[in-house]
Motif scaffolding. Structure first.
Motif, PDB file in Angstrom:
ATOM      1  N   ALA A  86       7.474   4.827  -1.991  1.00  0.00           N
ATOM      2  CA  ALA A  86       6.732   5.988  -1.490  1.00  0.00           C
ATOM      3  C   ALA A  86       6.074   6.709  -2.659  1.00  0.00           C
ATOM      4  O   ALA A  86       6.632   6.786  -3.761  1.00  0.00           O
ATOM      5  N   LEU A  87       4.899   7.225  -2.396  1.00  0.00           N
ATOM      6  CA  LEU A  87       4.154   8.003  -3.392  1.00  0.00           C
ATOM      7  C   LEU A  87       3.739   9.316  -2.746  1.00  0.00           C
ATOM      8  O   LEU A  87       3.141   9.322  -1.668  1.00  0.00           O
ATOM      9  N   ARG A  88       4.050  10.446  -3.413  1.00  0.00           N
ATOM     10  CA  ARG A  88       3.699  11.760  -2.869  1.00  0.00           C
ATOM     11  C   ARG A  88       3.322  12.688  -4.016  1.00  0.00           C
ATOM     12  O   ARG A  88       3.838  12.562  -5.131  1.00  0.00           O
ATOM     13  N   PRO A  89       2.421  13.655  -3.761  1.00  0.00           N
ATOM     14  CA  PRO A  89       1.976  14.554  -4.834  1.00  0.00           C
ATOM     15  C   PRO A  89       3.064  15.526  -5.276  1.00  0.00           C
ATOM     16  O   PRO A  89       3.074  15.967  -6.418  1.00  0.00           O
ATOM     17  N   HIS A  90       3.969  15.880  -4.387  1.00  0.00           N
ATOM     18  CA  HIS A  90       5.127  16.718  -4.731  1.00  0.00           C
ATOM     19  C   HIS A  90       6.165  16.551  -3.635  1.00  0.00           C
ATOM     20  O   HIS A  90       5.926  15.867  -2.639  1.00  0.00           O
ATOM     21  N   ASN A  91       7.318  17.155  -3.847  1.00  0.00           N
ATOM     22  CA  ASN A  91       8.418  16.971  -2.892  1.00  0.00           C
ATOM     23  C   ASN A  91       8.675  18.211  -2.046  1.00  0.00           C
ATOM     24  O   ASN A  91       9.773  18.405  -1.533  1.00  0.00           O
ATOM     25  N   TYR A  92       7.641  19.054  -1.875  1.00  0.00           N
ATOM     26  CA  TYR A  92       7.789  20.258  -1.072  1.00  0.00           C
ATOM     27  C   TYR A  92       7.366  19.995   0.382  1.00  0.00           C
ATOM     28  O   TYR A  92       6.406  19.270   0.647  1.00  0.00           O
ATOM     29  N   ALA A  93       8.072  20.643   1.286  1.00  0.00           N
ATOM     30  CA  ALA A  93       7.782  20.505   2.710  1.00  0.00           C
ATOM     31  C   ALA A  93       6.732  21.527   3.110  1.00  0.00           C
ATOM     32  O   ALA A  93       7.037  22.534   3.771  1.00  0.00           O
ATOM     33  N   ASP A  94       5.503  21.264   2.696  1.00  0.00           N
ATOM     34  CA  ASP A  94       4.424  22.236   2.956  1.00  0.00           C
ATOM     35  C   ASP A  94       3.640  21.927   4.224  1.00  0.00           C
ATOM     36  O   ASP A  94       2.729  22.664   4.596  1.00  0.00           O
ATOM     37  N   GLY A  95       3.942  20.820   4.895  1.00  0.00           N
ATOM     38  CA  GLY A  95       3.220  20.466   6.115  1.00  0.00           C
ATOM     39  C   GLY A  95       1.750  20.194   5.893  1.00  0.00           C
ATOM     40  O   GLY A  95       0.954  20.237   6.843  1.00  0.00           O
ATOM     41  N   ASN A  96       1.382  19.865   4.650  1.00  0.00           N
ATOM     42  CA  ASN A  96      -0.037  19.724   4.326  1.00  0.00           C
ATOM     43  C   ASN A  96      -0.341  18.443   3.544  1.00  0.00           C
ATOM     44  O   ASN A  96      -1.287  17.741   3.870  1.00  0.00           O
ATOM     45  N   GLN A  97       0.427  18.145   2.527  1.00  0.00           N
ATOM     46  CA  GLN A  97       0.150  16.979   1.696  1.00  0.00           C
ATOM     47  C   GLN A  97       0.569  15.685   2.406  1.00  0.00           C
ATOM     48  O   GLN A  97       1.249  15.715   3.434  1.00  0.00           O
ATOM     49  N   ILE A  98       0.169  14.566   1.794  1.00  0.00           N
ATOM     50  CA  ILE A  98       0.389  13.249   2.408  1.00  0.00           C
ATOM     51  C   ILE A  98       1.343  12.437   1.539  1.00  0.00           C
ATOM     52  O   ILE A  98       1.168  12.345   0.327  1.00  0.00           O
ATOM     53  N   THR A  99       2.334  11.821   2.209  1.00  0.00           N
ATOM     54  CA  THR A  99       3.187  10.822   1.559  1.00  0.00           C
ATOM     55  C   THR A  99       2.691   9.437   1.962  1.00  0.00           C
ATOM     56  O   THR A  99       2.492   9.159   3.137  1.00  0.00           O
ATOM     57  N   THR A 100       2.485   8.590   0.954  1.00  0.00           N
ATOM     58  CA  THR A 100       1.987   7.223   1.195  1.00  0.00           C
ATOM     59  C   THR A 100       3.116   6.230   0.994  1.00  0.00           C
ATOM     60  O   THR A 100       3.782   6.236  -0.048  1.00  0.00           O
ATOM     61  N   PHE A 101       3.325   5.386   1.985  1.00  0.00           N
ATOM     62  CA  PHE A 101       4.342   4.336   1.908  1.00  0.00           C
ATOM     63  C   PHE A 101       3.639   3.007   1.615  1.00  0.00           C
ATOM     64  O   PHE A 101       2.555   2.736   2.142  1.00  0.00           O
ATOM     65  N   GLU A 102       4.299   2.188   0.815  1.00  0.00           N
ATOM     66  CA  GLU A 102       3.703   0.903   0.410  1.00  0.00           C
ATOM     67  C   GLU A 102       4.779  -0.158   0.350  1.00  0.00           C
ATOM     68  O   GLU A 102       5.898   0.097  -0.106  1.00  0.00           O
ATOM     69  N   THR A 103       4.429  -1.357   0.821  1.00  0.00           N
ATOM     70  CA  THR A 103       5.368  -2.478   0.734  1.00  0.00           C
ATOM     71  C   THR A 103       5.159  -3.238  -0.574  1.00  0.00           C
ATOM     72  O   THR A 103       4.114  -3.119  -1.221  1.00  0.00           O
ATOM     73  N   SER A 104       6.156  -3.992  -0.944  1.00  0.00           N
ATOM     74  CA  SER A 104       5.940  -4.992  -1.985  1.00  0.00           C
ATOM     75  C   SER A 104       5.075  -6.104  -1.406  1.00  0.00           C
ATOM     76  O   SER A 104       4.748  -6.094  -0.213  1.00  0.00           O
ATOM     77  N   VAL A 105       4.684  -7.070  -2.220  1.00  0.00           N
ATOM     78  CA  VAL A 105       3.907  -8.202  -1.708  1.00  0.00           C
ATOM     79  C   VAL A 105       4.799  -9.011  -0.767  1.00  0.00           C
ATOM     80  O   VAL A 105       5.837  -9.537  -1.179  1.00  0.00           O
TER      81      VAL A 105
END
Length: 405
Positions: A223-242
């Motif tokens: 997972a990649l996210r700009p920060h770990n705050y629950a602001d209801g605004n930013q996006i968390t991106t999930f990614e698989t391995s190959v």
């Protein structure tokens, strides 16, 4: 003198009976087949010759798998010549014939064989896509035909050729019941397979078989996210391995991957993505209250990922509430985020109105410039005492016995 007419009548009867006997003996002259050839090439001129007198001209009945016909003879040098029509002579197979003669019963058969050259290759192949690994296969079916569209005889040699990656293979197969076939198995790698065939220096066109990767194996996610705050605004991106199959082939582009998210309240969220070069990505907006997410991904029914957890910190620790206009105008805010900046627009605020522990109204609004305003309608909420509950970002404030004017 009276006996003379009787003698003349008897003499006439004798002459007539003699003539009939002569005619009958001529009609019974034996008719014989003169043609000794019993096998003909398709498309050639087929003529059956019979010996005969000048008196008899019977017809010849011919029957094959393509139909039946009557052939009228021509006479040449005391022979009956029957020319077989082209609709029969150009097709291979057995032809049965019978001479329609009351005096003689003759019948027989002859065989028409294909022209010994291949003009076209009637080719079928399928399925058009198979799975890598060496157990799945496609079937090549070839019917070599001559210029009259007749299938060639059994044991005609056909070279079945296919190319995959750096390997080129040619296998000699033979026809049986007019058909030659071969099962072409996949290899462990995925890719494109080219298939063709050849017989008597005539080649088929090229066919393409796609060898897809096998079933995916288990994989990892991050997972990649700009920060770990629950602001209801930013996006968390999930990614698989190959994602790969058991033969180390990267799965096909477009493989569907589902990401399931469970929070600390055991509520579930779902997002999804499709693979590009074996990697799938998906996104989810941050929660608006402190929580922990448990995330796991699936290629439905085939493979799954490990489980990861993400913690989201509370972004708002407290909020202000102000009442005005007989307590009917309620202002929440300013709502400040983790750096004391105004919370991004869109944070949901909920206001609940109770009277005697009975819920009367539920109002929802989203923040604009960090502020939310509620106006309680006097038509629905008459003058009286109410309990007010305000919730946002996982926080709650209650106001008991609030008087509305």
């Amino acid at each position: 003198m009276r006996l003379k007419p009787i003698y003349i009548l008897l003499l006439g009867l004798i002459v007539l009976s003699s003539f009939a006997a002569i005619q009958d003996s001529e009609m019974r002259i034996d008719t014989q087949l003169l043609t000794t050839q019993t096998e003909f090439e398709a498309g050639s001129a087929i003529i059956l010759k019979f010996s005969a007198s000048e008196i008899t001209q019977p017809k010849l009945y011919c029957s094959s798998s393509y139909g039946s016909t009557l052939v009228t003879p021509s006479i040449q040098e005391n022979m009956l010549l029957f020319t077989i029509p082209k609709n029969i002579s150009k097709k291979t197979g057995q032809v049965q014939w019978k001479l329609l003669n009351d005096a003689t019963s003759l019948s027989g058969q002859f065989k028409i064989v294909p022209i010994q050259e291949v003009t076209s290759m009637e080719t079928y192949i399928g399925p058009p896509s198979i799975e890598a690994g060496g157990t799945d296969y496609t079937m090549l079916v070839v019917i070599p035909t001559d210029r009259l569209d007749n299938a060639l005889p059994d044991n005609t040699i056909v070279d079945a050729k296919h190319q995959f990656l750096r390997n080129e293979t040619s296998d000699a197969i033979t026809t049986k019941n007019s058909i030659a076939y071969k099962n072409i198995y996949s290899e462990e790698k995925s890719g494109r397979m080219l298939v063709s065939s050849e017989s008597k220096n005539t080649n088929s066109k090229e066919y393409t078989i796609t060898v897809f990767p096998a079933i995916p194996t288990n994989f990892n996610i991050s997972a990649l996210r700009p920060h770990n705050y629950a602001d209801g605004n930013q996006i968390t991106t999930f990614e698989t391995s190959v994602i790969k199959d058991k033969h180390n082939n990267v799965v096909s582009d477009g493989t569907y991957v589902s990401f399931y998210i469970t929070n600390h309240k055991n509520n579930s969220l779902k997002t999804s993505g499709t693979t590009i070069k074996g990697v799938a990505t998906a996104m989810m907006i941050h929660p608006d209250y402190k929580t922990q997410w448990s995330i796991k991904a699936y290629v439905d029914g085939m493979a799954e990922s490990d489980m990861i957890t993400l913690d989201y910190e509370q972004v708002i620790n407290d909020f202000e509430v102000n009442f005005s206009k007989y307590n009917r105008n309620i202002t929440i805010g300013p709502l400040q985020s983790f750096m004391k900046q105004m919370i991004p627009d869109g944070l949901q605020v909920t206001l609940l109105v109770y009277k005697d522990d009975i819920l009367l109204e539920t109002l929802h609004k989203t923040s604009i410039d960090g502020i939310v305003n509620f106006n309680l309608n006097p038509n629905s909420l008459k003058k009286g005492t109410y309990n007010i509950v305000i919730t946002t970002a996982g926080l709650e404030q209650s106001f008991k016995a609030l008087q509305l004017w």
